[in-house]
Design an enzyme around this catalytic site. Structure first.
Site, PDB file in Angstrom:
ATOM      1  N   SER A 298       0.861  -1.185   0.000  1.00 11.52           N
ATOM      2  CA  SER A 298       0.000   0.000   0.000  1.00 11.52           C
ATOM      3  C   SER A 298       0.897   1.235   0.000  1.00 11.52           C
ATOM      4  CB  SER A 298      -0.908   0.003   1.236  1.00 11.52           C
ATOM      5  OG  SER A 298      -1.842  -1.058   1.155  1.00 11.52           O
TER       6      SER A 298
ATOM      7  N   LYS B 109      -7.352   1.397  -3.151  1.00  9.76           N
ATOM      8  CA  LYS B 109      -6.990   0.950  -1.803  1.00  9.76           C
ATOM      9  C   LYS B 109      -7.133   2.089  -0.803  1.00  9.76           C
ATOM     10  CE  LYS B 109      -5.517  -1.536   1.596  1.00  9.76           C
ATOM     11  NZ  LYS B 109      -4.257  -2.294   1.685  1.00  9.76           N
TER      12      LYS B 109
ATOM     13  N   LYS C 107      -0.845   5.639   8.564  1.00  9.39           N
ATOM     14  CA  LYS C 107      -0.036   5.861   7.361  1.00  9.39           C
ATOM     15  C   LYS C 107      -0.942   5.972   6.136  1.00  9.39           C
ATOM     16  CE  LYS C 107       1.214   2.591   4.875  1.00  9.39           C
ATOM     17  NZ  LYS C 107       1.676   1.328   4.262  1.00  9.39           N
TER      18      LYS C 107
END
Length: 294
Positions: A97, A171, A239
């Site tokens: 990711s 995502k 994050k």
């Protein structure tokens, strides 16, 4: 045995079960992890364990990366020499990711070497990785993605979202929904319990209604059991939310719900919750309410 050699770089919580799915499907897989102890157990499943990422990549026609962030992916591919040993026509499938901009940058650098790239982050957590039921969001050339559907099939369901970088955008959208929903479920449980209700009974009562979701099913149960051993950590959730907001800013978007939830995760991580499961946000909200009553 499948005839294509596969390298899998990054065998942590998600990478290890994903590599096992590929091995179980009959693919020849060489694995590497910075901490070799996390790769060695895969030898029992038939994997070859490499000492270096370059050793794993040499001769591979398909290379998977499942690493911590964009910096780690770039360092392994370009700083560590992996791209230098991949042959023209090889395909890099990045399940990490990372930001859409970095994914596009990596795709461009690899294209200069004749190497094809798919940004293909996943959703479904460790359970999905272990069961081979991940949602795989793929960005890149449709023909390239179609050429590896048989390899991706043991891992889960693949959807071509659009050009390079859009898998990562999908995502990010997924992570927005996960974070906001975790916050909503946690706050609702606090509300019900504060008024004298049972969290467990509340969750059972709304199952199957409009509030049903995988978050309510899995993370709601974690909240009831107070099991915050990490599947996905709060630190990684933060994050991802930071990346969402940076991307939104680049697109001139204001996302107030995401900003509010990001602030709570940032405080939770700052107070020591970074390595807990992201459903542990419940603890942060409990503590916050306790402090408010003091």
């Amino acid at each position: 045995m499948q005839d294509r050699k596969i390298a899998f770089l990054g065998t942590g919580l998600m990478g290890a079960p994903m590599a096992r799915q590929l091995l179980a499907a009959g693919f020849a897989v060489t694995v590497w992890n910075r901490d070799r102890s996390k790769a060695e157990p895969l030898a029992a499943d038939g994997a070859s364990v490499a000492d270096t990422a370059v050793e794993a990549a040499r001769g591979a026609s398909v290379l998977f990366t499942m690493l911590t962030n964009g910096g780690a992916v770039g360092e392994v591919l370009f700083g560590g020499g992996v791209a230098d040993v991949l042959e023209v026509g090889a395909i890099v499938i990045d399940h990490s990711s990372i930001s859409p901009a970095i994914a596009r940058e990596h795709a461009g650098k690899l294209a200069e070497r004749g190497i094809r790239h798919i940004d293909a982050p996943v959703s479904g957590g460790v359970v999905g990785a272990e069961r081979g039921t991940l949602a795989i969001m793929a960005g890149g050339d449709a023909e390239v993605i179609d050429s590896v559907r048989d390899i991706l099939a043991p891992l889960g369901r693949v959807t071509h979202v659009g050009p390079s970088g859009t898998g990562q955008l999908a995502k990010l959208g997924n992570q927005q929904i996960v974070a906001v929903t975790i916050g909503a479920v946690a706050e609702a449980m606090l509300l019900v319990e504060a008024g004298g209700g049972s969290r467990e009974a509340f969750r059972a009562a709304i199952r199957g209604g409009f509030a049903e979701s995988r978050i309510l099913e899995l993370h709601g149960q974690r909240m009831i059991e107070r099991n915050f051993e990490p599947g996905g950590t709060a630190r990684n959730q933060l994050k991802d939310l930071d990346t969402v907001l940076a991307t939104a800013e680049s697109l001139a978007l204001h996302l107030p719900l995401t900003e509010a939830v990001r602030a709570e995760f940032a405080e939770f991580v700052e107070n020591g919750g970074g390595e807990q499961d992201h459903s542990g946000l419940l603890r942060h909200l409990e503590d916050k309410n306790a402090r408010g009553k003091a």
